[in-house]
Scaffold this motif. Structure first.
Motif, mmCIF file in Angstrom:
data_model
loop_
_atom_site.group_PDB
_atom_site.id
_atom_site.type_symbol
_atom_site.label_atom_id
_atom_site.label_comp_id
_atom_site.label_asym_id
_atom_site.label_seq_id
_atom_site.Cartn_x
_atom_site.Cartn_y
_atom_site.Cartn_z
ATOM 1 N N THR A 77 0.844 -1.190 0.000
ATOM 2 C CA THR A 77 0.000 0.000 0.000
ATOM 3 C C THR A 77 0.880 1.241 0.000
ATOM 4 O OG1 THR A 77 -1.781 -1.128 1.182
ATOM 5 C CG2 THR A 77 -1.792 1.283 1.237
ATOM 6 N N ALA A 78 0.721 2.046 -1.022
ATOM 7 C CA ALA A 78 1.451 3.315 -1.120
ATOM 8 C C ALA A 78 0.602 4.394 -0.470
ATOM 9 C CB ALA A 78 1.724 3.655 -2.579
ATOM 10 N N SER A 79 1.130 4.983 0.595
ATOM 11 C CA SER A 79 0.447 6.087 1.259
ATOM 12 C C SER A 79 0.977 7.390 0.699
ATOM 13 C CB SER A 79 0.695 6.038 2.769
ATOM 14 O OG SER A 79 0.127 4.871 3.309
ATOM 15 N N ILE A 80 0.078 8.189 0.176
ATOM 16 C CA ILE A 80 0.439 9.468 -0.445
ATOM 17 C C ILE A 80 -0.123 10.584 0.415
ATOM 18 C CG2 ILE A 80 0.156 10.913 -2.492
ATOM 19 C CD1 ILE A 80 -0.082 8.271 -4.108
ATOM 20 N N ARG A 133 2.995 11.566 -10.953
ATOM 21 C CA ARG A 133 4.437 11.310 -10.882
ATOM 22 C C ARG A 133 4.801 10.495 -9.649
ATOM 23 N NH1 ARG A 133 8.356 14.318 -13.428
ATOM 24 N NH2 ARG A 133 6.690 14.429 -14.958
ATOM 25 N N ILE A 134 4.188 10.801 -8.504
ATOM 26 C CA ILE A 134 4.547 10.024 -7.310
ATOM 27 C C ILE A 134 4.026 8.595 -7.423
ATOM 28 C CG2 ILE A 134 2.637 10.589 -5.725
ATOM 29 C CD1 ILE A 134 5.201 10.960 -3.686
ATOM 30 N N GLU A 135 2.862 8.415 -8.033
ATOM 31 C CA GLU A 135 2.368 7.052 -8.264
ATOM 32 C C GLU A 135 3.369 6.278 -9.112
ATOM 33 O OE1 GLU A 135 -1.452 7.360 -10.100
ATOM 34 O OE2 GLU A 135 -2.442 8.055 -8.271
ATOM 35 N N GLN A 136 3.836 6.880 -10.195
ATOM 36 C CA GLN A 136 4.796 6.211 -11.080
ATOM 37 C C GLN A 136 6.083 5.863 -10.346
ATOM 38 O OE1 GLN A 136 5.556 8.684 -14.490
ATOM 39 N NE2 GLN A 136 3.398 8.808 -15.046
ATOM 40 N N ARG A 137 6.607 6.834 -9.601
ATOM 41 C CA ARG A 137 7.882 6.629 -8.902
ATOM 42 C C ARG A 137 7.760 5.581 -7.803
ATOM 43 N NH1 ARG A 137 11.662 11.006 -9.273
ATOM 44 N NH2 ARG A 137 12.943 9.722 -7.919
ATOM 45 N N LEU A 138 6.670 5.617 -7.035
ATOM 46 C CA LEU A 138 6.487 4.613 -5.981
ATOM 47 C C LEU A 138 6.360 3.217 -6.578
ATOM 48 C CD1 LEU A 138 4.076 6.548 -3.606
ATOM 49 C CD2 LEU A 138 6.477 5.967 -3.145
ATOM 50 N N ALA A 139 5.632 3.090 -7.688
ATOM 51 C CA ALA A 139 5.476 1.788 -8.346
ATOM 52 C C ALA A 139 6.810 1.293 -8.888
ATOM 53 C CB ALA A 139 4.443 1.879 -9.462
ATOM 54 N N ALA A 140 7.660 2.203 -9.361
ATOM 55 C CA ALA A 140 8.962 1.811 -9.903
ATOM 56 C C ALA A 140 9.932 1.379 -8.800
ATOM 57 C CB ALA A 140 9.563 2.964 -10.704
#
Length: 171
Positions: free
Chosen positions: A79-82, A103-110
């Motif tokens: 779970t990515a908490s933003i 952008r943060i979604e992309q970076r966290l997934a990477a």
């Protein structure tokens, strides 16, 4: 303005400028809640630097000025908490908040095995809620923080790359 906004990872020396922007951006929320002791207004530079070391903090820059920021971490269950998505008032309603969130979604997934994205918003932040819904987030919980404030938790399931157009909101 003639300059374009760039988004990149924050450096420790950005902490003071991020906090000043954060303080500006959270004034309205504190006023609505009737509480000027909210975390966003009492956070120290040392606390922010610790967040920078523990997770991902992005900044949007217009030249050398920080005009936006967002933070995120990914826990063991994916779970990515933003949080703390902020955009300078003069830069709002130009798509920068959406760009930062994307952008943060992309970076966290990477950087981690991310299964879902989670964020929180006060119930009075209708503009924020519209943005989150437009970007695929759906409400999953509501918490009554005080007599005047409810916080809504929203989530979006991450669809693995290779299946474009299949972003699904959690139910």
């Amino acid at each position: 303005m003639g300059m374009s906004v760039t988004i990149d990872r924050a450096a420790e020396q950005d902490a003071e400028q991020i906090l000043k922007l954060q303080y500006l951006c959270y004034q309205a929320e504190a006023e609505l809640a009737g509480d000027y002791q909210i975390d966003a207004l009492t956070q120290t530079a040392d606390d922010l630097r610790a967040e920078m070391r523990a997770g991902l903090v992005l900044v949007a820059r217009l030249g050398t000025e920080i005009v936006g920021s967002v933070r995120g971490t990914v826990d063991a269950d994916g779970t990515a908490s933003i949080g703390r998505l902020i955009v300078h008032p003069r830069m709002q309603r130009h798509g920068l908040g959406g760009r930062l969130l994307d952008r943060i979604e992309q970076r966290l997934a990477a950087e981690a095995d991310t299964a879902r994205y989670r964020l929180h918003s006060g119930q009075r932040g209708e503009g924020n809620l519209r943005l989150y819904r437009r970007l695929g987030y759906a409400p999953v919980a509501t918490e009554h923080v005080s007599r005047h404030l409810k916080v809504i938790t929203l989530e979006k399931i991450r669809v693995p790359q290779g299946r474009p157009g299949e972003l699904a909101a959690s139910a």
